[in-house]
Design a protein around this motif. Sequence first.
Motif, PDB file in Angstrom:
ATOM      1  N   THR A 135      -0.877 -14.279   6.131  1.00  0.00           N
ATOM      2  CA  THR A 135       0.002 -14.147   4.962  1.00  0.00           C
ATOM      3  C   THR A 135       0.834 -12.880   5.153  1.00  0.00           C
ATOM      4  OG1 THR A 135      -1.592 -12.779   3.798  1.00  0.00           O
ATOM      5  CG2 THR A 135      -1.742 -15.167   3.436  1.00  0.00           C
ATOM      6  N   TRP A 136       1.823 -12.694   4.271  1.00  0.00           N
ATOM      7  CA  TRP A 136       2.618 -11.455   4.343  1.00  0.00           C
ATOM      8  C   TRP A 136       1.749 -10.249   3.992  1.00  0.00           C
ATOM      9  CZ3 TRP A 136       6.525 -11.011   7.295  1.00  0.00           C
ATOM     10  CH2 TRP A 136       7.231 -12.155   7.624  1.00  0.00           C
ATOM     11  N   GLY A 137       0.730 -10.459   3.173  1.00  0.00           N
ATOM     12  CA  GLY A 137      -0.196  -9.363   2.879  1.00  0.00           C
ATOM     13  C   GLY A 137      -0.916  -8.911   4.144  1.00  0.00           C
ATOM     14  N   ASP A 138      -1.372  -9.879   4.960  1.00  0.00           N
ATOM     15  CA  ASP A 138      -2.048  -9.545   6.222  1.00  0.00           C
ATOM     16  C   ASP A 138      -1.104  -8.754   7.131  1.00  0.00           C
ATOM     17  OD1 ASP A 138      -4.256 -11.144   5.457  1.00  0.00           O
ATOM     18  OD2 ASP A 138      -3.344 -12.944   6.326  1.00  0.00           O
ATOM     19  N   LEU A 139       0.105  -9.266   7.260  1.00  0.00           N
ATOM     20  CA  LEU A 139       1.028  -8.668   8.225  1.00  0.00           C
ATOM     21  C   LEU A 139       1.513  -7.286   7.766  1.00  0.00           C
ATOM     22  CD1 LEU A 139       3.256 -10.359  10.596  1.00  0.00           C
ATOM     23  CD2 LEU A 139       4.420  -8.671   9.224  1.00  0.00           C
ATOM     24  N   ASN A 140       1.899  -7.178   6.491  1.00  0.00           N
ATOM     25  CA  ASN A 140       2.397  -5.888   5.992  1.00  0.00           C
ATOM     26  C   ASN A 140       1.334  -4.804   6.101  1.00  0.00           C
ATOM     27  OD1 ASN A 140       4.828  -7.086   5.334  1.00  0.00           O
ATOM     28  ND2 ASN A 140       4.322  -7.388   3.184  1.00  0.00           N
ATOM     29  N   HIS A 141       0.094  -5.189   5.817  1.00  0.00           N
ATOM     30  CA  HIS A 141      -1.012  -4.234   5.890  1.00  0.00           C
ATOM     31  C   HIS A 141      -1.129  -3.671   7.309  1.00  0.00           C
ATOM     32  CE1 HIS A 141      -4.948  -2.506   5.113  1.00  0.00           C
ATOM     33  NE2 HIS A 141      -5.383  -3.087   6.209  1.00  0.00           N
ATOM     34  N   SER A 142      -1.017  -4.545   8.298  1.00  0.00           N
ATOM     35  CA  SER A 142      -1.192  -4.117   9.684  1.00  0.00           C
ATOM     36  C   SER A 142      -0.041  -3.251  10.165  1.00  0.00           C
ATOM     37  CB  SER A 142      -1.307  -5.333  10.613  1.00  0.00           C
ATOM     38  OG  SER A 142      -2.382  -6.110  10.215  1.00  0.00           O
ATOM     39  N   THR A 143       1.177  -3.594   9.812  1.00  0.00           N
ATOM     40  CA  THR A 143       2.319  -2.849  10.343  1.00  0.00           C
ATOM     41  C   THR A 143       2.539  -1.542   9.580  1.00  0.00           C
ATOM     42  OG1 THR A 143       3.862  -4.109   8.968  1.00  0.00           O
ATOM     43  CG2 THR A 143       3.476  -4.935  11.187  1.00  0.00           C
ATOM     44  N   TYR A 144       2.163  -1.518   8.302  1.00  0.00           N
ATOM     45  CA  TYR A 144       2.333  -0.306   7.485  1.00  0.00           C
ATOM     46  C   TYR A 144       1.544   0.865   8.071  1.00  0.00           C
ATOM     47  CZ  TYR A 144       1.998   2.947   3.569  1.00  0.00           C
ATOM     48  OH  TYR A 144       2.050   4.073   2.798  1.00  0.00           O
ATOM     49  N   ALA A 145       0.387   0.558   8.630  1.00  0.00           N
ATOM     50  CA  ALA A 145      -0.459   1.609   9.216  1.00  0.00           C
ATOM     51  C   ALA A 145       0.308   2.375  10.297  1.00  0.00           C
ATOM     52  CB  ALA A 145      -1.722   0.984   9.799  1.00  0.00           C
ATOM     53  N   LEU A 146       1.334   1.744  10.868  1.00  0.00           N
ATOM     54  CA  LEU A 146       2.118   2.392  11.928  1.00  0.00           C
ATOM     55  C   LEU A 146       3.526   2.730  11.453  1.00  0.00           C
ATOM     56  CD1 LEU A 146       0.590  -0.083  14.358  1.00  0.00           C
ATOM     57  CD2 LEU A 146       0.355   2.384  14.607  1.00  0.00           C
ATOM     58  N   GLY A 147       3.739   2.689  10.144  1.00  0.00           N
ATOM     59  CA  GLY A 147       5.047   3.058   9.577  1.00  0.00           C
ATOM     60  C   GLY A 147       6.132   2.046   9.877  1.00  0.00           C
ATOM     61  N   LEU A 148       5.728   0.776  10.032  1.00  0.00           N
ATOM     62  CA  LEU A 148       6.687  -0.255  10.438  1.00  0.00           C
ATOM     63  C   LEU A 148       6.599  -1.472   9.507  1.00  0.00           C
ATOM     64  CD1 LEU A 148       5.859  -0.084  14.255  1.00  0.00           C
ATOM     65  CD2 LEU A 148       7.932   0.821  13.173  1.00  0.00           C
ATOM     66  N   ALA A 149       7.681  -2.241   9.481  1.00  0.00           N
ATOM     67  CA  ALA A 149       7.680  -3.472   8.658  1.00  0.00           C
ATOM     68  C   ALA A 149       8.803  -4.383   9.131  1.00  0.00           C
ATOM     69  CB  ALA A 149       7.896  -3.123   7.183  1.00  0.00           C
ATOM     70  N   THR A 150       8.726  -5.632   8.692  1.00  0.00           N
ATOM     71  CA  THR A 150       9.844  -6.549   8.900  1.00  0.00           C
ATOM     72  C   THR A 150      10.076  -7.318   7.608  1.00  0.00           C
ATOM     73  OG1 THR A 150      10.837  -8.044  10.509  1.00  0.00           O
ATOM     74  CG2 THR A 150       8.608  -8.615   9.764  1.00  0.00           C
ATOM     75  N   THR A 151      11.183  -8.034   7.521  1.00  0.00           N
ATOM     76  CA  THR A 151      11.475  -8.779   6.290  1.00  0.00           C
ATOM     77  C   THR A 151      10.428  -9.858   6.059  1.00  0.00           C
ATOM     78  OG1 THR A 151      13.823  -8.452   6.741  1.00  0.00           O
ATOM     79  CG2 THR A 151      13.249 -10.110   5.087  1.00  0.00           C
ATOM     80  N   GLY A 152       9.876  -9.884   4.847  1.00  0.00           N
ATOM     81  CA  GLY A 152       8.900 -10.917   4.505  1.00  0.00           C
ATOM     82  C   GLY A 152       8.972 -11.220   3.017  1.00  0.00           C
ATOM     83  N   GLY A 153       8.084 -12.074   2.552  1.00  0.00           N
ATOM     84  CA  GLY A 153       8.126 -12.528   1.162  1.00  0.00           C
ATOM     85  C   GLY A 153       7.693 -11.458   0.176  1.00  0.00           C
ATOM     86  N   ILE A 154       8.079 -11.645  -1.076  1.00  0.00           N
ATOM     87  CA  ILE A 154       7.834 -10.629  -2.104  1.00  0.00           C
ATOM     88  C   ILE A 154       6.482 -10.822  -2.799  1.00  0.00           C
ATOM     89  CG2 ILE A 154      10.305 -10.300  -2.479  1.00  0.00           C
ATOM     90  CD1 ILE A 154       9.832 -11.820  -5.200  1.00  0.00           C
ATOM     91  N   ILE A 155       5.731 -11.836  -2.356  1.00  0.00           N
ATOM     92  CA  ILE A 155       4.373 -12.048  -2.871  1.00  0.00           C
ATOM     93  C   ILE A 155       3.447 -12.018  -1.661  1.00  0.00           C
ATOM     94  CG2 ILE A 155       2.844 -13.757  -3.938  1.00  0.00           C
ATOM     95  CD1 ILE A 155       4.608 -13.854  -6.086  1.00  0.00           C
ATOM     96  N   SER A 156       2.341 -11.311  -1.769  1.00  0.00           N
ATOM     97  CA  SER A 156       1.564 -11.059  -0.553  1.00  0.00           C
ATOM     98  C   SER A 156       0.793 -12.289  -0.076  1.00  0.00           C
ATOM     99  CB  SER A 156       0.601  -9.899  -0.781  1.00  0.00           C
ATOM    100  OG  SER A 156      -0.467 -10.302  -1.595  1.00  0.00           O
ATOM    101  N   THR A 157       0.596 -13.278  -0.954  1.00  0.00           N
ATOM    102  CA  THR A 157      -0.226 -14.422  -0.568  1.00  0.00           C
ATOM    103  C   THR A 157       0.571 -15.541   0.117  1.00  0.00           C
ATOM    104  OG1 THR A 157       0.034 -15.188  -2.847  1.00  0.00           O
ATOM    105  CG2 THR A 157      -2.001 -14.035  -2.320  1.00  0.00           C
ATOM    106  N   THR A 158       1.878 -15.388   0.224  1.00  0.00           N
ATOM    107  CA  THR A 158       2.696 -16.415   0.893  1.00  0.00           C
ATOM    108  C   THR A 158       2.472 -16.347   2.405  1.00  0.00           C
ATOM    109  OG1 THR A 158       4.357 -16.132  -0.843  1.00  0.00           O
ATOM    110  CG2 THR A 158       5.060 -17.292   1.123  1.00  0.00           C
ATOM    111  N   GLY A 159       2.448 -17.518   3.040  1.00  0.00           N
ATOM    112  CA  GLY A 159       2.230 -17.576   4.487  1.00  0.00           C
ATOM    113  C   GLY A 159       3.455 -17.116   5.258  1.00  0.00           C
ATOM    114  N   ILE A 160       3.214 -16.431   6.406  1.00  0.00           N
ATOM    115  CA  ILE A 160       4.349 -16.023   7.248  1.00  0.00           C
ATOM    116  C   ILE A 160       4.992 -17.251   7.882  1.00  0.00           C
ATOM    117  CG2 ILE A 160       3.366 -13.725   7.747  1.00  0.00           C
ATOM    118  CD1 ILE A 160       2.776 -14.840  10.628  1.00  0.00           C
ATOM    119  N   ALA A 161       4.195 -18.306   8.097  1.00  0.00           N
ATOM    120  CA  ALA A 161       4.672 -19.443   8.892  1.00  0.00           C
ATOM    121  C   ALA A 161       5.776 -20.217   8.174  1.00  0.00           C
ATOM    122  CB  ALA A 161       3.510 -20.365   9.239  1.00  0.00           C
ATOM    123  N   GLY A 162       5.429 -20.812   7.045  1.00  0.00           N
ATOM    124  CA  GLY A 162       6.422 -21.620   6.324  1.00  0.00           C
ATOM    125  C   GLY A 162       7.629 -20.777   5.944  1.00  0.00           C
ATOM    126  N   LEU A 163       7.392 -19.553   5.520  1.00  0.00           N
ATOM    127  CA  LEU A 163       8.489 -18.690   5.075  1.00  0.00           C
ATOM    128  C   LEU A 163       9.450 -18.393   6.226  1.00  0.00           C
ATOM    129  CD1 LEU A 163       8.434 -15.862   2.522  1.00  0.00           C
ATOM    130  CD2 LEU A 163       9.315 -15.323   4.788  1.00  0.00           C
TER     131      LEU A 163
END
Length: 480
Positions: A135-163
Motif C-alpha cells: 500500500t502507499w502506507g507501506d511504501l511511504n513509511h520505507s522511503t521516509y526513513a531516508l528522506g525520500l518519497a514519490t507521488t502516491g495516493g492520499i490515503i495510506s491503505t490504497t494499493g500502489i499497484a492499481g493506483l
Amino acid sequence: MKKAARREVMSDLLVKTITAGDIALDDSTIQRFEESLRGEMIKQDDGRYEEARKVYNAMHDRRPALIVQAAGPADVISVVRFAREHDLLLAVRGGGHGIAGYATCEDGLVLDLRRMKGIRVDPEQRTVRAEGGCTWGDLNHSTYALGLATTGGIISTTGIAGLTLGGGMGYLARRCGLSCDNLISADVVTADSSFVTCDADQNKDLFWAIRGGGGNFGVVTSFEYRLHQVADIFGGPTFFPIEADVFRGYRDLMAEAPEALGALFGLTLGPPLPFLPERWHGQPVAVVLTCWSGPTDDDKKILERLNHLGPVLGQHVTRMPYPAVNTLLDDLLPAGLYHYWKGHFAKGLPDGAIDVHIEYGSRIPCPQTATLIFPIDGACHRVRPDETAFAYRDARFSTAVGPSWPDPEDSERNIEWGRNYSEALRPYCEDGGYVNFMSADDQGRVFANYRQNYDRLVQIKMKYDSTNLFQINQNIKVDS
Ligand SMILES: Cc1cc2nc3c(=O)[nH]c(=O)nc-3n(C[C@H](O)[C@H](O)[C@H](O)COP(=O)(O)OP(=O)(O)OC[C@H]3O[C@@H](n4cnc5c(N)ncnc54)[C@H](O)[C@@H]3O)c2cc1C
C-alpha cells in the motif's frame, strides 16, 4: 445455493470462464494447482474465506470460487498459467481499493497479491522497488526513513499497484509528476505466464501501456520508482464555507503557485474535528488539503495565501512527516463502506463548473461523501500525451465525485446524487476521466479515457493478451 449443492455431489469445483461459461475442475486438478503454490489457496468452505473475499468497496459483495493469496512472483506465474490453461475468469487484487470492484469476481479465480510486500530502497540511486501487494502506507513509511518519497495516493491503505497502473495522483503530482511518470521499471507476468521486465529499453511497448493502461496487460509483481527529496512537509486541511469566491481563489492560487504546492479542493460535510467549531459539524463545507514540500522558509507565505481564500472556519496546517499527510483521511474512509464514484478531467475550473459544485456540494448526502479536485498540472504536463498510456496531459484538474456511505439503505440516494452531479459537470469537462475514479458502469467511457492512445493500447493488448485473460478492469477490447 443450487450451484453449491451440485458442487458437493460431483465433488468438482465449478469455476466461471472468460467466455461466461463454467468449467468443472476435479479434485486432482485443484490439488496439483495447490501444490504448485507457496501461498494460500482458499475455497468457499474454508474458514478464512469470508474475510479473504472482502474488498474495500462493500458494493462488490462477490463470491469467487477460488482465492489464491500469492507468496511471490512464482505463485503469480502458477496462477496465470492455471487460469490460462482452463480459461478461468481471473481477477487480480493489489490493494483491493478499486471503486469498480475489479479486484474480485463472482465464481471465478482471484489472485490476491496483498501478502507480497517486499520493499527495497536504494538511497544512493534514489529509487525504490516495491512488490505489487504494497500500500502507499507501506511504501511511504520505507522511503521516509531516508528522506525520500514519490507521488502516491492520499490515503495510506490504497494499493500502489492499481493506483500506479491507472496513472496515480497525489500531493506531489505537480512537483514530481504522476506515480506512473516515476515508474522506472516493472516486473510483469503476462497472459502466457512469461515473467518479463519492462522499462525504457526492454519491452518498451509494455512499459508504455502499463503507465496508465491499468491491469490490461499482465500482473505486475513489482514496481521500481524514482524518488525525490521529500521528508517533512507543511500541510493539512483548511475549512471554508462553500462559496464561489473560495473556489475562484483556489483556481487562481493553483494557476500561479510553485509546483511544490500540492493542494486538493474538496467538498464534504464538516467532520467532528476539534479544530472545526461544532456548528460546522455535519454542515456542507469546502476544504483545501495542502501539502507544501518546498522550502520551510516559505511556510508562512503559503499559510497567508490559504487564509486569503475566504473566511477560515477551521484549520490544522502544520509541519508533519510526508507519510502523515497521507493518513489524514484514513479514519474517515475505513474499509467496508459503499462507494460509487465518477471521474472527470478538466482543463480549468470555469464559473459554470463552480456553480455545479456549489449546487451539489450544498446537499452532500453523507458524512463520508466528498468531491475531491486534484491539480495535475506542473510536472504532469511536461510528459507528452503520447509518452505514456495516460492521455490527458493537458488537463489541469482531475475530479472525483465520490459518494461513500456506510448503510446500504442509503445506496439509492447516494448513487442518484453522484450520477446527477457527474452529468451536470460534463459540459465543463473533457469526455474522459481518470480510470481509477470510475465505477463499474463506466466501461462505455474507456475509449474517451484514453482518446488518442486507445488504438495503440489495442495493438499492445493484442500482442500481450489476445484472449483477454485480464478483462476485469477498465477493459481494452481486442475486437474493437
Ligand atoms: C479511499 C480512496 C482514496 C483514493 N485516493 C486516490 C489518490 O489519492 N490518488 C489516486 O490516483 N487514486 C486514488 N484512489 C483511486 C485508486 O487509484 C484506485 O482505487 C486504485 O485502483 C486502487 O488500487 P488497488 O491496488 O488498491 O486496487 P485493486 O482494487 O486491487 O485494483 C484495481 C485495478 O488494478 C488491477 N491491479 C491491481 N493490482 C495489480 C497488479 N499487481 N497487476 C496488474 N493489475 C493489477 C486490478 O485488477 C483492478 O483492475 C482512491 C481510491 C479510494 C477508494
